[in-house]
Structure formats: C-alpha cells, structure tokens
Design a protein around this motif. Structure first.
Motif, PDB file in Angstrom:
ATOM      1  N   LEU A  49      20.433  45.141 -46.305  1.00 39.01           N
ATOM      2  CA  LEU A  49      21.301  46.272 -46.363  1.00 39.01           C
ATOM      3  C   LEU A  49      22.482  46.044 -44.977  1.00 39.01           C
ATOM      4  CD1 LEU A  49      22.185  49.195 -47.675  1.00 39.01           C
ATOM      5  CD2 LEU A  49      20.521  49.981 -45.806  1.00 39.01           C
ATOM      6  N   ALA A  50      23.481  45.823 -45.441  1.00 41.74           N
ATOM      7  CA  ALA A  50      24.525  45.684 -44.310  1.00 41.74           C
ATOM      8  C   ALA A  50      24.947  47.004 -43.658  1.00 41.74           C
ATOM      9  CB  ALA A  50      25.912  44.903 -45.234  1.00 41.74           C
ATOM     10  N   VAL A  51      24.934  46.797 -42.150  1.00 44.86           N
ATOM     11  CA  VAL A  51      25.335  48.073 -41.432  1.00 44.86           C
ATOM     12  C   VAL A  51      26.429  47.657 -40.539  1.00 44.86           C
ATOM     13  CG1 VAL A  51      24.542  49.855 -39.881  1.00 44.86           C
ATOM     14  CG2 VAL A  51      23.120  48.863 -41.874  1.00 44.86           C
ATOM     15  N   THR A  52      27.631  48.131 -40.380  1.00 47.07           N
ATOM     16  CA  THR A  52      28.520  48.192 -39.454  1.00 47.07           C
ATOM     17  C   THR A  52      28.505  49.297 -38.685  1.00 47.07           C
ATOM     18  OG1 THR A  52      29.837  46.515 -40.759  1.00 47.07           O
ATOM     19  CG2 THR A  52      31.096  47.960 -38.994  1.00 47.07           C
ATOM     20  N   MET A  53      28.567  49.294 -37.233  1.00 47.60           N
ATOM     21  CA  MET A  53      29.105  50.415 -36.262  1.00 47.60           C
ATOM     22  C   MET A  53      30.070  50.252 -35.458  1.00 47.60           C
ATOM     23  SD  MET A  53      25.137  51.497 -35.407  1.00 47.60           S
ATOM     24  CE  MET A  53      25.757  53.090 -34.974  1.00 47.60           C
ATOM     25  N   ILE A  54      31.193  50.962 -35.565  1.00 49.07           N
ATOM     26  CA  ILE A  54      32.183  50.842 -34.887  1.00 49.07           C
ATOM     27  C   ILE A  54      32.080  51.953 -33.686  1.00 49.07           C
ATOM     28  CG2 ILE A  54      34.902  50.841 -34.723  1.00 49.07           C
ATOM     29  CD1 ILE A  54      34.887  50.147 -37.632  1.00 49.07           C
ATOM     30  N   LYS A  55      32.019  51.624 -32.339  1.00 53.34           N
ATOM     31  CA  LYS A  55      31.906  52.562 -31.317  1.00 53.34           C
ATOM     32  C   LYS A  55      33.161  52.669 -30.775  1.00 53.34           C
ATOM     33  CE  LYS A  55      28.314  52.281 -28.614  1.00 53.34           C
ATOM     34  NZ  LYS A  55      27.510  51.912 -27.604  1.00 53.34           N
ATOM     35  N   GLY A  56      33.886  53.731 -30.935  1.00 49.59           N
ATOM     36  CA  GLY A  56      35.251  54.120 -30.306  1.00 49.59           C
ATOM     37  C   GLY A  56      35.399  54.010 -28.849  1.00 49.59           C
ATOM     38  N   LYS A  57      36.468  53.670 -28.362  1.00 50.08           N
ATOM     39  CA  LYS A  57      36.973  53.818 -27.039  1.00 50.08           C
ATOM     40  C   LYS A  57      36.895  55.275 -26.292  1.00 50.08           C
ATOM     41  CE  LYS A  57      38.706  51.305 -23.750  1.00 50.08           C
ATOM     42  NZ  LYS A  57      38.280  49.806 -23.242  1.00 50.08           N
ATOM     43  N   HIS A  58      36.687  56.199 -27.241  1.00 48.07           N
ATOM     44  CA  HIS A  58      36.779  57.487 -26.748  1.00 48.07           C
ATOM     45  C   HIS A  58      35.543  58.153 -27.434  1.00 48.07           C
ATOM     46  CE1 HIS A  58      40.965  56.772 -25.474  1.00 48.07           C
ATOM     47  NE2 HIS A  58      41.022  56.282 -26.738  1.00 48.07           N
ATOM     48  N   ASP A  59      34.838  59.205 -26.631  1.00 46.64           N
ATOM     49  CA  ASP A  59      33.847  60.007 -27.341  1.00 46.64           C
ATOM     50  C   ASP A  59      34.276  60.791 -28.616  1.00 46.64           C
ATOM     51  OD1 ASP A  59      32.046  59.284 -25.222  1.00 46.64           O
ATOM     52  OD2 ASP A  59      32.295  60.929 -23.750  1.00 46.64           O
ATOM     53  N   GLY A  60      33.436  61.144 -29.304  1.00 51.67           N
ATOM     54  CA  GLY A  60      33.560  61.900 -30.517  1.00 51.67           C
ATOM     55  C   GLY A  60      32.304  61.828 -31.529  1.00 51.67           C
ATOM     56  N   PRO A  61      32.655  62.770 -32.446  1.00 54.85           N
ATOM     57  CA  PRO A  61      31.442  62.659 -33.326  1.00 54.85           C
ATOM     58  C   PRO A  61      31.004  61.468 -34.129  1.00 54.85           C
ATOM     59  CG  PRO A  61      33.412  63.559 -34.400  1.00 54.85           C
ATOM     60  CD  PRO A  61      33.762  63.297 -32.893  1.00 54.85           C
ATOM     61  N   VAL A  62      30.041  61.305 -34.869  1.00 57.11           N
ATOM     62  CA  VAL A  62      29.310  60.296 -35.715  1.00 57.11           C
ATOM     63  C   VAL A  62      29.659  60.699 -37.026  1.00 57.11           C
ATOM     64  CG1 VAL A  62      27.595  58.754 -36.235  1.00 57.11           C
ATOM     65  CG2 VAL A  62      27.560  59.798 -33.978  1.00 57.11           C
ATOM     66  N   PHE A  63      30.520  59.722 -37.681  1.00 57.47           N
ATOM     67  CA  PHE A  63      31.094  59.928 -38.947  1.00 57.47           C
ATOM     68  C   PHE A  63      30.381  58.568 -39.967  1.00 57.47           C
ATOM     69  CE2 PHE A  63      34.376  62.121 -41.417  1.00 57.47           C
ATOM     70  CZ  PHE A  63      34.493  61.284 -42.788  1.00 57.47           C
ATOM     71  N   THR A  64      29.619  58.820 -41.043  1.00 56.10           N
ATOM     72  CA  THR A  64      28.857  57.685 -41.503  1.00 56.10           C
ATOM     73  C   THR A  64      29.717  57.788 -43.215  1.00 56.10           C
ATOM     74  OG1 THR A  64      26.660  58.114 -40.729  1.00 56.10           O
ATOM     75  CG2 THR A  64      26.883  57.355 -42.968  1.00 56.10           C
ATOM     76  N   LEU A  65      29.965  56.636 -43.382  1.00 59.36           N
ATOM     77  CA  LEU A  65      30.522  55.980 -44.669  1.00 59.36           C
ATOM     78  C   LEU A  65      29.734  55.178 -45.317  1.00 59.36           C
ATOM     79  CD1 LEU A  65      33.979  54.979 -43.131  1.00 59.36           C
ATOM     80  CD2 LEU A  65      33.512  57.224 -44.411  1.00 59.36           C
ATOM     81  N   VAL A  66      29.281  55.665 -46.613  1.00 61.18           N
ATOM     82  CA  VAL A  66      28.471  54.846 -47.569  1.00 61.18           C
ATOM     83  C   VAL A  66      29.256  54.392 -48.840  1.00 61.18           C
ATOM     84  CG1 VAL A  66      26.073  54.927 -48.683  1.00 61.18           C
ATOM     85  CG2 VAL A  66      26.505  55.974 -46.514  1.00 61.18           C
ATOM     86  N   ALA A  67      29.212  53.230 -49.272  1.00 60.58           N
ATOM     87  CA  ALA A  67      29.911  52.887 -50.454  1.00 60.58           C
ATOM     88  C   ALA A  67      28.740  52.012 -51.320  1.00 60.58           C
ATOM     89  CB  ALA A  67      30.899  52.264 -50.467  1.00 60.58           C
ATOM     90  N   GLY A  68      28.712  51.935 -52.529  1.00 62.02           N
ATOM     91  CA  GLY A  68      27.867  50.864 -53.148  1.00 62.02           C
ATOM     92  C   GLY A  68      26.367  51.316 -53.657  1.00 62.02           C
ATOM     93  N   VAL A  69      26.316  52.765 -53.330  1.00 63.49           N
ATOM     94  CA  VAL A  69      25.044  53.148 -53.856  1.00 63.49           C
ATOM     95  C   VAL A  69      24.725  52.844 -55.286  1.00 63.49           C
ATOM     96  CG1 VAL A  69      23.922  55.355 -54.630  1.00 63.49           C
ATOM     97  CG2 VAL A  69      24.867  55.176 -52.448  1.00 63.49           C
ATOM     98  N   HIS A  70      26.041  52.995 -56.062  1.00 64.24           N
ATOM     99  CA  HIS A  70      25.879  52.213 -57.490  1.00 64.24           C
ATOM    100  C   HIS A  70      26.846  51.012 -57.491  1.00 64.24           C
ATOM    101  CE1 HIS A  70      24.946  56.088 -59.291  1.00 64.24           C
ATOM    102  NE2 HIS A  70      23.725  55.561 -59.133  1.00 64.24           N
ATOM    103  N   GLY A  71      26.084  49.667 -57.738  1.00 62.43           N
ATOM    104  CA  GLY A  71      26.883  48.597 -57.292  1.00 62.43           C
ATOM    105  C   GLY A  71      28.019  48.180 -58.285  1.00 62.43           C
ATOM    106  N   PHE A  72      28.158  48.818 -59.286  1.00 64.83           N
ATOM    107  CA  PHE A  72      29.323  48.855 -60.530  1.00 64.83           C
ATOM    108  C   PHE A  72      30.327  49.416 -60.024  1.00 64.83           C
ATOM    109  CE2 PHE A  72      28.678  45.955 -64.321  1.00 64.83           C
ATOM    110  CZ  PHE A  72      29.926  45.917 -64.526  1.00 64.83           C
ATOM    111  N   GLU A  73      30.296  50.440 -58.972  1.00 65.33           N
ATOM    112  CA  GLU A  73      31.701  51.349 -58.786  1.00 65.33           C
ATOM    113  C   GLU A  73      32.494  50.546 -57.795  1.00 65.33           C
ATOM    114  OE1 GLU A  73      28.925  55.038 -59.958  1.00 65.33           O
ATOM    115  OE2 GLU A  73      29.539  54.919 -57.790  1.00 65.33           O
TER     116      GLU A  73
END
Length: 341
Positions: A49-73
C-alpha cells in the motif's frame, strides 16, 4: 493539533509493516516541516500500500485523500497523481496523508470492483480484520492507522467498468455529530460540483460500516466522497474536475491557496432510490446518467441470449439518474439504477 502527534503512531505502524525494507524509523518520523515522504506499507507478503505524507511548512489540520479503493476507477487515481505533483510543501498549512492506490492488486489486475487475490470488494469490508484476507487487512490498516489521524477523510471514486455515472460529491448526515456534518457540507459545497448528495445515516455504533468514508463517519470524523468518471475510462475533464474540487476544499480549509473562478448552479439531492436488476441477461437502455426520469417510466429492457424479453425496467420514483449500468451484461440482484430525489 492532537492528530499531528498521532502521525508518529501512523509512521510507527508503517515501519512495522515495512520490515525488511531500507526505510528506517528515523527517516519516517524525523523529518522537518515543509517536506514530503513516500513509503510502501507491506501487509504480510501478499500486498503493498503506497502512502505519501506531505508535511506543510505551517501548522494546520490533517487532510486524508484516498483513491483506488476500486482499481478500475481511473480518473480519481490520475487526479491524485496530479495533486501530488501540484502540492508544494512550503505553501501547505497542515498535513496531507495520501493513499494514491488503495487497491493495488485490483488496479494492476484490471479487476472490476474486487481484489483478484481474494475476490473481495474493499469498499464492502470496512472496518476490516487484522487476520483476515488481504482486502480485509487493507481495510483494517486504513481503519486503525489512517482514519484516526485524520481531521478530514476524503474517499474519491468514479464509475467502474460497467457504471455510467453522474459526477457528484456526497456526505452522510450523522445528526449526533453536527460540527463534522457542517464541515462536510461546507467542503461539499466548496468542491463546486453541479450535483451534491446527502445520505441519511442510520448505522448503530457497533454496526460494520462497509464503506471507507462511512467508516470515517462511524469514527466521528468529517468525511465525504467525490464520484467522477465513468465506464472504466479516463476522461480528462473528470480528472480536472476532481483535482479542482480537492483544491477548492483545501482552500476552504485554509490549507493551500487556490482561486477557482468557475462557479456552477448547485443542486442538492437528499434521497436515493436503488433499482435492483430482476434477472441476469442483456440490458438495453437509452437512459444516461444525469437524465431526469418520471415514476413508472420505462427505462429499458432485459432479454435473454436468444433475444426474448425477460423484463421491462421501470423507474420506481421520479428524479435524476446518478448512475446506472452502462454496459449490456447485467446480473440478478445488482444495482441497475440509482435515482436521486
């Protein structure tokens, strides 16, 4: 924020599943703000399972993005690729947790709905099982390690190989979490899609969620989903629509600058009616996603392989077709139409 501290826990679990790789705990947990880290989570020896984390230069919330739960989409998967190139850590407030391909085996196996390794639909097994099949393990890892660190959880889908789908954004109206629902509504509106859908929420606290973003709602998170793209193809306009929708959400959260000039007359649908297929056969219909239909209107016909009519398909309610089976083969019991009211 408390979820920023929980990210250390997330990284620690990645290390646990990445035993044998070159990735070290130091590399995963001790990097400065304004950086990006990519890694692979290995669930046993069966899948990654590929995971990318981008930690911003500034404080703020954690926003999760998920794609490919269905691999044909494919449009959601390509939109996430575009977003990962676009986001500059030095401009980001907060953290993005990105799962660009949640169902890797289904993607590379060109498998409709299910993971070919165990035949299970990832979007029907949440919250998953630690000792279950590979699909259940993926759902369990997302449920236990990703959702808890998220302030916002966005699960992006499209029309699978057989689905003619109208693009829309949707969320669940969980009445006992009004703050989370209010933010979900705000982000849905901000995405700037023409159609938005509000689902009722009737799950009891101990009921299995089945769906990824419904599991996030079950855990009390702000969660929503984008649906865009259809029929297992890449439509560049849908890729761009998803990308712009996410950027609009991040701008609304004051996480990333984005100025969208295009505005649409939004429509809100608050009830859905599902028409199940009465028999296996060959489906004929001139109705398309987005069409307005009237209760009792004949929407199509099903025949057998000899061309003999098995059933007329009539609309159970008036409304807008959100999605339908857009290919000839149909199977008894599957959703043939979803109509938004």
């Amino acid at each position: 924020m408390k979820n920023r501290n929980l990210l250390v826990s997330l990284f620690g679990v990645i290390v646990l599943f990445c035993l044998g790789t070159a990735t070290t705990a130091q590399q995963l947990t001790d990097f400065p703000s304004g950086c990006r880290r990519d890694t692979m989570v290995y669930l046993g020896s069966e899948d990654s399972l590929a995971v990318t984390m981008i930690k911003g230069k500034h404080d703020g919330p954690v926003f999760t993005l998920v794609a490919g739960v269905h691999g044909f989409e494919y449009p959601p998967i390509l939109a996430i690729q575009d977003l990962m190139k676009r986001i500059q850590p030095e401009k980001l407030h907060g953290t993005l947790v990105i799962l660009p391909l949640a169902n890797e085996a289904a993607f590379y196996g060109r498998s409709v709905f299910t993971n070919p390794k165990d035949g299970k639909n990832l979007n029907r097994v949440f919250p998953g099982k630690a000792g279950g099949s590979i699909t259940e393990q993926i759902a369990h890892w997302i449920s236990k390690e990703v959702i808890p660190v998220s302030d916002v959880f966005l699960d992006i889908h499209g029309g699978d190989a057989s689905e003619d789908l109208l693009p829309f954004v949707c969320y669940y109206n969980r009445k006992d979490t009004p703050d989370q629902v209010a933010l979900a509504h705000r982000l849905t509106k901000a995405a700037n899609f023409e159609y938005n859908v509000v689902y009722p929420y009737t799950l009891s606290p101990d009921a299995p969620s089945e769906y990824a973003f419904k599991e996030a709602v079950q855990q009390g998170k702000t969660a929503l989903s984008i649906e865009a793209g259809k029929l297992g193809n890449v439509q560049p306009a849908m890729v761009a629509m998803i990308t712009e929708g996410v950027m609009n959400m991040l701008a609304t959260m004051e996480m990333y600058p984005f100025d969208e000039k295009r505005h649409v007359n939004q429509k809100w649908l608050k009830e859905q009616v599902y028409l199940k297929c009465p028999s296996t056969g060959i489906f004929y219909s001139n109705i398309k996603s987005g069409d307005k239909v009237a209760e009792g209107q004949v929407l199509g016909v099903i025949t057998n392989v000899f061309g003999e009519k098995l059933a007329d398909i009539s609309a159970p309610a008036s409304g807008t077709v959100l999605y339908k089976v857009g290919t000839p083969p149909v199977n008894k019991g599957e959703t043939l139409f979803c109509i938004g009211k």
